[in-house]
Design an enzyme around this catalytic site. Structure first.
Site, PDB file in Angstrom:
ATOM      1  CG  ASN A 105      -2.354   0.894   0.983  1.00 41.85           C
ATOM      2  OD1 ASN A 105      -2.779   0.673  -0.110  1.00 41.85           O
ATOM      3  ND2 ASN A 105      -2.575   1.444   1.751  1.00 41.85           N
ATOM      4  CG  ASP A 123     -10.517  -9.962   0.994  1.00 41.14           C
ATOM      5  OD1 ASP A 123     -10.734  -9.324  -0.261  1.00 41.14           O
ATOM      6  OD2 ASP A 123     -10.135 -11.094   1.054  1.00 41.14           O
ATOM      7  CG  ASP A 199      -6.311   6.847   2.008  1.00 39.90           C
ATOM      8  OD1 ASP A 199      -5.082   6.517   1.845  1.00 39.90           O
ATOM      9  OD2 ASP A 199      -7.411   6.219   1.673  1.00 39.90           O
TER      10      ASP A 199
END
EC number: 3.1.1.17
Length: 303
Positions: A105, A123, A199
């Site tokens: 990520n 997930d 984020d």
């Protein structure tokens, strides 16, 4: 907290499924579509946008010092050197290749040019990811374990800021630039649930943090000393993923967004979802430290 109904422009590129990881380097802006498996580049001088495809989800990119269009990239299970000019890669090291459902990520280089990258479960299963620091020999050292969604990371002097999205908390560590070690983990600011989830993150020249709010239709500016949100910059789409300072004076904020997770009704109401936004700020960004690599001993691989 001051709320700004922000004037913006958008880049002339198709909407990303999951836009992320912007980098301003040598007069151009680079970003990725994680799920679209693409790296994008926009040149403001020519107004041209072009892309390169990779074969797996791509979590993050960061410029390399030596040449134009050279990036370090984190694919699902590998960290590579990437040439945007011809789309070729040099494999540097594996990344959790023994955990099939994990992927890279967000990530970035620290002030000394060490590459840090986090992982997460595809997930978003909690506590399956980690944060790593890549060493000079391209090996990985695990720096933070049991992360749910490893996300924004930024440095200021002797402090490293970090986000594990599902905690809703922006955290800080004491950071030693000489060794790359971190310690004294502590919360700085908890994002209220009605503002979305933290984020991607960047930092300005004053040491203030700029945090993209997934599900919050905004970017927050945070003063880390009192741990308070001072400004909220509203945008016309909900899934805000990352923000990066760019432009010649580093006062333009490039903001990536996503379409992922939006219903057909939401997409109809948010026609700009997945686009890259640019807003003009009164703040000034910090120049990012490029990564220095010697990849001469690595052969080209089509990854």
């Amino acid at each position: 907290m001051q709320i700004h109904q922000t004037a913006f422009t958008t880049l002339p590129a198709p909407a990303s499924q999951l836009g992320e990881s912007g980098a301003w380097w040598k007069g151009a802006f680079y970003w990725v579509d994680i799920l679209g498996k693409t790296i994008w580049k926009w040149d403001p001088q020519t107004q041209e946008t072009c892309k390169r495809d990779v074969s797996s989800p791509i979590g993050t990119i960061h410029p390399i010092a030596e040449e134009q269009d050279q990036l370090i990239i984190a694919l699902q299970h590998a960290i590579c050197r990437f040439s945007f000019a011809d789309g070729k890669t040099h494999h540097l090291t594996n990344l959790e290749s023994d955990i099939p459902n994990n992927r890279a990520n967000d990530g970035k280089c620290d002030p000394s040019g060490r590459f840090w990258v986090g992982t997460m479960d595809m997930d978003a299963t909690p506590h399956c990811g980690n944060l790593y620091r890549m060493e000079k020999d391209h090996s990985l050292t695990r720096m933070v374990s049991n992360v749910s969604i490893s996300n924004g990371i930024a440095w200021s002097n002797d402090t490293m800021y970090y986000i594990d999205t599902l905690t809703s908390i922006v955290e800080a560590f004491d950071y030693d630039n000489a060794t790359g070690t971190i310690s004294n983990r502590r919360p700085i600011c908890k994002i209220p649930t009605d503002l979305g989830y933290p984020d991607g993150m960047n930092i300005d020249a004053e040491g203030k943090l700029w945090v993209a709010l997934w599900g919050g239709s905004a970017v927050a500016r945070i003063d880390p000393t009192p741990g308070k949100i001072t400004d909220l910059y509203r945008l016309p789409t909900s899934q805000i993923t990352n923000c990066t300072f760019g432009g010649d004076d580093l006062q333009d904020l490039y903001i990536t967004t996503a379409k992922e997770g939006l219903s057909e009704e939401q997409l109809a109401a948010q026609p700009l979802a997945g686009k890259v936004f640019i807003i003009r700020t009164t703040a000034k960004g910090k120049r990012i430290p490029p990564k220095s690599l010697n990849a001469q001993n690595h052969e080209h691989q089509n990854l």
